[in-house]
Design a protein around this motif. Structure first.
Motif, short mmCIF file in Angstrom:
data_model
loop_
_atom_site.label_atom_id
_atom_site.label_comp_id
_atom_site.label_asym_id
_atom_site.label_seq_id
_atom_site.Cartn_x
_atom_site.Cartn_y
_atom_site.Cartn_z
N UNK A 1 -11.82 6.52 -12.33
CA UNK A 1 -11.14 5.60 -13.25
C UNK A 1 -9.62 5.74 -13.05
N UNK A 2 -8.86 4.65 -13.26
CA UNK A 2 -7.41 4.71 -13.04
C UNK A 2 -6.75 5.86 -13.78
N UNK A 3 -7.26 6.20 -14.97
CA UNK A 3 -6.61 7.29 -15.72
C UNK A 3 -6.74 8.65 -15.01
N UNK A 4 -7.82 8.82 -14.24
CA UNK A 4 -7.96 10.08 -13.48
C UNK A 4 -7.00 10.06 -12.30
N UNK A 5 -6.96 8.90 -11.59
CA UNK A 5 -6.06 8.81 -10.44
C UNK A 5 -4.61 9.01 -10.88
N UNK A 6 -4.29 8.49 -12.08
CA UNK A 6 -2.91 8.60 -12.58
C UNK A 6 -2.52 10.06 -12.82
N UNK A 7 -3.52 10.91 -13.09
CA UNK A 7 -3.24 12.34 -13.33
C UNK A 7 -3.03 13.12 -12.04
N UNK A 8 -3.45 12.52 -10.90
CA UNK A 8 -3.43 13.28 -9.65
C UNK A 8 -2.02 13.41 -9.11
N UNK A 9 -1.72 14.57 -8.51
CA UNK A 9 -0.40 14.79 -7.91
C UNK A 9 -0.30 14.05 -6.58
N UNK A 10 -1.41 13.96 -5.87
CA UNK A 10 -1.45 13.24 -4.59
C UNK A 10 -2.74 12.45 -4.55
N UNK A 11 -2.70 11.35 -3.79
CA UNK A 11 -3.95 10.64 -3.56
C UNK A 11 -4.10 10.47 -2.05
N UNK A 12 -5.24 10.92 -1.53
CA UNK A 12 -5.46 10.79 -0.08
C UNK A 12 -5.72 9.34 0.26
N UNK A 13 -5.34 8.89 1.45
CA UNK A 13 -5.63 7.51 1.81
C UNK A 13 -7.14 7.32 1.97
N UNK A 14 -7.64 6.10 1.75
CA UNK A 14 -9.07 5.88 1.90
C UNK A 14 -9.50 6.18 3.33
N UNK A 15 -10.72 6.69 3.51
CA UNK A 15 -11.25 6.85 4.86
C UNK A 15 -11.53 5.45 5.40
N UNK A 16 -11.32 5.23 6.65
CA UNK A 16 -11.54 3.93 7.31
C UNK A 16 -10.83 2.81 6.57
N UNK A 17 -9.57 3.04 6.22
CA UNK A 17 -8.87 2.05 5.40
C UNK A 17 -8.54 0.77 6.16
N UNK A 18 -8.63 0.81 7.49
CA UNK A 18 -8.31 -0.40 8.24
C UNK A 18 -9.52 -1.33 8.37
N UNK A 19 -10.70 -0.82 8.04
CA UNK A 19 -11.91 -1.64 8.19
C UNK A 19 -12.15 -2.51 6.97
N UNK B 1 0.84 -1.20 0.00
CA UNK B 1 0.00 0.00 0.00
C UNK B 1 0.87 1.25 0.00
N UNK B 2 0.49 2.19 -0.89
CA UNK B 2 1.23 3.46 -0.93
C UNK B 2 0.43 4.46 -0.13
N UNK B 3 1.07 5.14 0.78
CA UNK B 3 0.33 6.14 1.54
C UNK B 3 1.23 7.34 1.81
N UNK B 4 0.68 8.52 1.70
CA UNK B 4 1.45 9.72 2.03
C UNK B 4 1.69 9.74 3.53
N UNK B 5 2.85 10.23 3.94
CA UNK B 5 3.05 10.44 5.37
C UNK B 5 2.22 11.67 5.75
N UNK B 6 1.51 11.60 6.86
CA UNK B 6 0.67 12.71 7.35
C UNK B 6 -0.13 13.35 6.21
N UNK B 7 -0.98 12.58 5.52
CA UNK B 7 -1.60 13.09 4.29
C UNK B 7 -2.46 14.34 4.47
N UNK B 8 -3.27 14.39 5.52
CA UNK B 8 -4.16 15.54 5.64
C UNK B 8 -3.39 16.82 5.98
N UNK B 9 -2.51 16.77 6.99
CA UNK B 9 -1.71 17.99 7.24
C UNK B 9 -0.89 18.40 6.02
N UNK B 10 -0.42 17.40 5.26
CA UNK B 10 0.40 17.71 4.08
C UNK B 10 -0.42 18.50 3.05
#
Ligand code: SAM
Length: 434
Positions: free
Chosen positions: A393-411, A363-372
């Motif tokens: 769609x993956x092509x939109x995500x691929x264009x993004x500079x950052x991707x926030x982690x999913x909410x409730x990703x541990x559930x 899993x790729x995740x930004x360190x401290x994503x929201x404060x960042x």
């Protein structure tokens, strides 16, 4: 205040504690220091104070016995404080509390630290001076000594200089200026030169709030704020940060049930609710993206009804929210709309219910994503991109500079409606401070 310093290196303190105000205060008897060296309490002929760790690994561990005996030799110990990275962070509040004590015993670690059993045997409190590893507790003890000594009566020239500083009210201090009035073309703020103390105080309070909001917004949660402070903060935040944020609600290209990319239909509920969310948090626009003609006509009709038509007459509040909604053909079109409003091309921040994976499936995740991201929006415009249907769609995500982690990703289940995800994410970025 009497400081009892338990250290293997008493000489470490000789210069700082014999210089400037501390030296004077020591002479005047306001502060005193004595040193206790655990090496003087060893029971082996080599005066060894450390040994290798059980379980293996690098470094040496300070043995419990010399430390315990060194501490026991202090007749009046006061509170026992070990300087350790695992401690409560040293804060002004803690310094104020400790400054009221008569005696403090400061225990400085070295090597890998202490044999853990000293904490079981003695009522030792742990204090840290930050999230960085020092070679020993001496520098940390010095920080604690300086922070507490300067609060002793008679230590500083003017007692009040200790009460107005950063952190005393969980606010950073306002900026200071001195002569000359103009330095390299930069003027001292006029308000500080007019001699009107009421105006100066109001300006300083506002600057303290602005400094804290910009550099240490986490402190505001603990600050005592008046009603007027809250209004000022809200204005500062809405004017300076939230206005840089825009939302894109993507209906194409999104993932459909089949896991293929395609288009979803616009919904009245999403447009209303996300406009209201955007308005609540002070954002600048909501970009509704669909290339499909009949969908575009629907959106236009809806926006016109609520911003200019009968809807606006009966519900001006809703008109205000819906006035943020703008139609866009595509992501590129939305980016252009935002660039027109903000004057800069936005940074794209994608959202997804599924964690991004790297090539090895981790899993790729930004360190401290929201404060960042919150930090970014102080200087740049940001387009927060939300997908409808089964997500972007993956092509939109691929264009993004950052991707926030999913909410409730541990559930196991995190299928939130897009408008709920939007509200939660904005609250994490811009939520009020309680
Ligand atoms: N292995 C330890 C760890 O990872 O937590 C770090 C040991 S450090 C090299 C040696 C000693 O320096 C510690 O026992 C402690 O007394 C002191 N020290 C290091 N960093 C500190 C910090 N941030 N705050 C307070 N004391 C610190």
């Amino acid at each position: 205040m009497h400081y009892h310093i338990v250290t293997l290196f008493p000489e470490w303190f000789s210069s700082p504690l014999n210089t400037a105000l501390f030296a004077k205060a020591n002479e005047a008897g306001i502060v005193t220091v004595d040193y206790i060296n655990p090496r003087d309490f060893t029971k082996n002929k080599h005066k060894k104070v450390d040994d290798s760790p059980y379980g293996g690994g690098p470094g040496m561990v300070l043995m419990a016995q010399p430390l315990m005996d060194a501490i026991a030799s202090i007749p009046k110990q006061g509170r026992l404080i070990a300087l350790t990275p695992a401690g409560t962070p040293l804060s002004q509040k803690l310094a104020e509390e400790l400054a009221r004590e008569g005696d403090l015993t400061l225990i400085c670690g070295r090597y890998e630290g202490f044999d853990e059993r000293i904490y079981d045997l003695l009522p030792i409190e742990r204090v840290s001076v930050g999230e960085a590893i020092l070679n020993g507790g001496e520098v940390a003890a010095l920080a604690l000594i300086e922070a507490t000594a300067r609060l002793q009566d008679g230590y500083m020239g003017k007692n009040e200089s200790g009460t107005e500083e950063s952190f005393t009210q969980n606010l950073l201090e306002y900026p200071h200026y001195t002569r000359p009035e103009n330095f390299m073309g930069l003027e001292v703020p006029k308000v500080l030169q007019n001699g009107n103390h009421q105006e100066i105080n109001a300006w300083r309070r506002e600057q303290a709030l602005a400094m804290t909001l910009r550099h240490r917004p986490d402190l505001l949660a603990r600050a005592e704020l008046s009603e007027q402070d809250r209004i000022r903060l809200n204005t500062l935040r809405t004017l300076s940060f939230a206005k840089n944020i825009h939302i894109a609600l993507v209906h194409h290209p999104v993932l459909l049930k089949s896991n293929m990319a395609g288009s979803s239909s616009v919904t009245n509920l999403d447009i209303h609710d996300i406009s209201r969310i955007a308005c609540t948090y002070g954002l600048s626009s909501l970009q509704i993206i669909t290339p499909i003609l009949d969908q575009k006509i629907l959106v236009e009709e809806l926006i016109t009804h609520w911003t200019k038509g009968d809807g606006a007459k009966t519900n001006p509040d809703r008109a205000k929210a819906l006035s943020l909604a703008q139609l866009a053909d595509s992501m590129d079109d939305a980016i252009e709309n935002v660039a027109k409003i903000s004057g800069t091309k936005p940074i794209l921040v994608g959202t997804s219910a599924k964690a991004e994976k790297d090539k090895r499936g981790r899993e790729k995740r930004l360190a401290a994503p929201f404060p960042k991201i919150a930090e970014l929006d102080k200087e740049n415009s940001i387009l927060l991109v939300f997908g409808t249907s089964h997500g972007l769609a993956p092509e939109v995500l691929a264009k993004c500079d950052y991707i926030l982690p999913p909410l409730r990703y541990m559930g196991h289940y995190n299928h939130l409606p897009v408008r709920s995800a939007c509200a939660i994410i904005l609250d994490r970025l811009l939520g009020d401070i309680y």
